[in-house]
Design a protein around this motif. Structure first.
Motif, mmCIF file in Angstrom:
data_model
loop_
_atom_site.group_PDB
_atom_site.id
_atom_site.type_symbol
_atom_site.label_atom_id
_atom_site.label_comp_id
_atom_site.label_asym_id
_atom_site.label_seq_id
_atom_site.Cartn_x
_atom_site.Cartn_y
_atom_site.Cartn_z
ATOM 1 N N LEU A 63 0.839 -1.189 0.000
ATOM 2 C CA LEU A 63 0.000 0.000 0.000
ATOM 3 C C LEU A 63 0.881 1.247 0.000
ATOM 4 C CD1 LEU A 63 -2.622 -1.087 2.668
ATOM 5 C CD2 LEU A 63 -3.151 -0.488 0.332
ATOM 6 N N HIS A 64 0.596 2.171 -0.902
ATOM 7 C CA HIS A 64 1.318 3.442 -0.996
ATOM 8 C C HIS A 64 0.393 4.560 -0.540
ATOM 9 C CE1 HIS A 64 3.564 1.472 -4.615
ATOM 10 N NE2 HIS A 64 3.918 0.948 -3.463
ATOM 11 N N TYR A 65 0.980 5.663 -0.116
ATOM 12 C CA TYR A 65 0.175 6.857 0.135
ATOM 13 C C TYR A 65 1.048 8.084 -0.057
ATOM 14 C CZ TYR A 65 2.093 7.352 4.918
ATOM 15 O OH TYR A 65 2.914 7.511 6.007
ATOM 16 N N HIS A 66 0.373 9.198 -0.277
ATOM 17 C CA HIS A 66 1.041 10.482 -0.502
ATOM 18 C C HIS A 66 0.403 11.521 0.421
ATOM 19 C CE1 HIS A 66 2.325 8.541 -4.222
ATOM 20 N NE2 HIS A 66 1.053 8.301 -4.465
ATOM 21 N N LEU A 67 1.200 12.466 0.851
ATOM 22 C CA LEU A 67 0.677 13.579 1.634
ATOM 23 C C LEU A 67 0.169 14.695 0.734
ATOM 24 C CD1 LEU A 67 3.436 13.739 4.401
ATOM 25 C CD2 LEU A 67 1.219 12.573 4.481
ATOM 26 N N GLY A 119 -3.455 0.463 -3.060
ATOM 27 C CA GLY A 119 -2.683 -0.603 -3.683
ATOM 28 C C GLY A 119 -3.616 -1.456 -4.503
ATOM 29 N N PHE A 120 -3.037 -2.400 -5.229
ATOM 30 C CA PHE A 120 -3.866 -3.293 -6.024
ATOM 31 C C PHE A 120 -3.194 -4.645 -6.184
ATOM 32 C CE2 PHE A 120 -1.252 -1.131 -9.181
ATOM 33 C CZ PHE A 120 -0.870 -2.145 -10.056
ATOM 34 N N ALA A 121 -4.026 -5.648 -6.387
ATOM 35 C CA ALA A 121 -3.564 -6.987 -6.717
ATOM 36 C C ALA A 121 -4.093 -7.323 -8.100
ATOM 37 C CB ALA A 121 -4.076 -7.991 -5.694
ATOM 38 N N GLY A 143 4.508 4.462 2.495
ATOM 39 C CA GLY A 143 3.797 3.199 2.434
ATOM 40 C C GLY A 143 3.396 2.663 3.786
ATOM 41 N N VAL A 144 2.449 1.733 3.742
ATOM 42 C CA VAL A 144 1.981 1.008 4.923
ATOM 43 C C VAL A 144 1.872 -0.471 4.520
ATOM 44 C CG1 VAL A 144 -0.473 1.432 4.438
ATOM 45 C CG2 VAL A 144 0.245 0.961 6.775
ATOM 46 N N ALA A 145 2.102 -1.355 5.463
ATOM 47 C CA ALA A 145 2.146 -2.793 5.193
ATOM 48 C C ALA A 145 0.846 -3.298 4.563
ATOM 49 C CB ALA A 145 2.438 -3.567 6.478
ATOM 50 N N TRP A 146 0.987 -4.010 3.472
ATOM 51 C CA TRP A 146 -0.158 -4.539 2.728
ATOM 52 C C TRP A 146 -0.943 -5.559 3.553
ATOM 53 C CZ3 TRP A 146 -0.760 -9.709 1.278
ATOM 54 C CH2 TRP A 146 0.316 -10.542 1.582
ATOM 55 N N ALA A 167 7.051 -5.071 0.388
ATOM 56 C CA ALA A 167 7.079 -6.141 1.385
ATOM 57 C C ALA A 167 7.583 -5.639 2.738
ATOM 58 C CB ALA A 167 7.951 -7.289 0.893
ATOM 59 N N ASN A 168 8.287 -4.488 2.746
ATOM 60 C CA ASN A 168 8.888 -3.986 3.982
ATOM 61 C C ASN A 168 8.276 -2.691 4.502
ATOM 62 O OD1 ASN A 168 10.982 -6.018 4.442
ATOM 63 N ND2 ASN A 168 11.754 -5.319 2.464
ATOM 64 N N ASN A 169 7.128 -2.299 3.982
ATOM 65 C CA ASN A 169 6.466 -1.095 4.501
ATOM 66 C C ASN A 169 6.068 -1.303 5.964
ATOM 67 O OD1 ASN A 169 6.512 0.634 2.262
ATOM 68 N ND2 ASN A 169 4.681 -0.287 1.380
ATOM 69 N N PRO A 170 6.066 -0.243 6.768
ATOM 70 C CA PRO A 170 5.707 -0.377 8.186
ATOM 71 C C PRO A 170 4.202 -0.598 8.383
ATOM 72 C CG PRO A 170 5.975 1.940 7.643
ATOM 73 C CD PRO A 170 6.374 1.156 6.408
ATOM 74 N N ARG A 171 3.873 -1.159 9.507
ATOM 75 C CA ARG A 171 2.457 -1.268 9.880
ATOM 76 C C ARG A 171 1.926 0.130 10.188
ATOM 77 N NH1 ARG A 171 0.631 -6.461 10.771
ATOM 78 N NH2 ARG A 171 2.250 -8.020 10.898
#
Length: 187
Positions: A63-67, A119-121, A143-146, A167-171
């Motif tokens: 999951l990605h995000y932007h400010l 995000g998407f699958a 990012g945030v953990a998927w 795979a390594n984004n934080p919770r």
């Protein structure tokens, strides 16, 4: 409001997310779809860049995000599951998660405001386009953990193929305070 759309509506789960179902014009030669108009999304800034993404079945992005950046996603061919999660502290829908299935043969786009993780699958091989209202800014690529239980997303894929970054984004609970989007966002 929706000049060339069948229907444009705000999500009932996440404030500021808009879904557009454009009109499809077709005849024996093929079809034409006006997939996005800024006037469909109240308060949207001008989209200044279009990107194309081709993914194989089983790929997971996010999951990605932007400010500061909004996105508008539209699938050209194939199918994918979009996962959205509101990270905006103080938002009326903070913590809400929504999934939307997009397919190339069902004309639908989704507007994602800043502060909403996305995000998407890929459920099949796919081609998508996405518009953005800001140029690439590495400091605004967050990012945030998927697989964070706080997000609780059903991606619809069993063994996702993903980047090391994703795979390594934080919770959600581990996002540093200075990287947390606030409601309302000032872009």
């Amino acid at each position: 409001m929706a000049t060339q759309a069948e229907r444009v509506y705000e999500s009932d789960l996440i404030t500021g997310v808009w879904i557009a179902e454009p009109k499809v014009h077709g005849d024996e030669r093929g079809l034409f779809v006006e997939s996005y108009r800024r006037e469909w999304i109240p308060g949207a800034r001008e989209m200044i860049q279009t990107n194309r993404s081709n993914k194989q079945a089983g790929a997971l992005v996010g999951l990605h995000y932007h400010l500061h950046q909004a996105d508008y996603w539209y699938v050209i061919s194939g199918s994918m599951r979009v996962v959205l999660h509101d990270l905006r502290v103080g938002s009326p829908t903070d913590g809400a998660t929504q999934t939307i299935d997009l397919r190339g043969d069902v004309h639908k786009g989704v507007f994602i405001p800043p502060g909403v993780a996305h995000g998407f699958a890929a459920h099949t091989d796919l081609v998508m386009t996405y518009l953005v209202d800001g140029y690439y800014n590495p400091s605004d690529e967050l990012g945030v953990a998927w697989d964070d239980p706080a997000v609780g997303a059903d991606w619809g894929v069993a063994s996702p193929v993903m980047s090391a970054r994703d795979a390594n984004n934080p919770r959600r609970a581990d996002i540093p305070d200075h990287q947390r989007p606030r409601w309302p966002l000032r872009t």
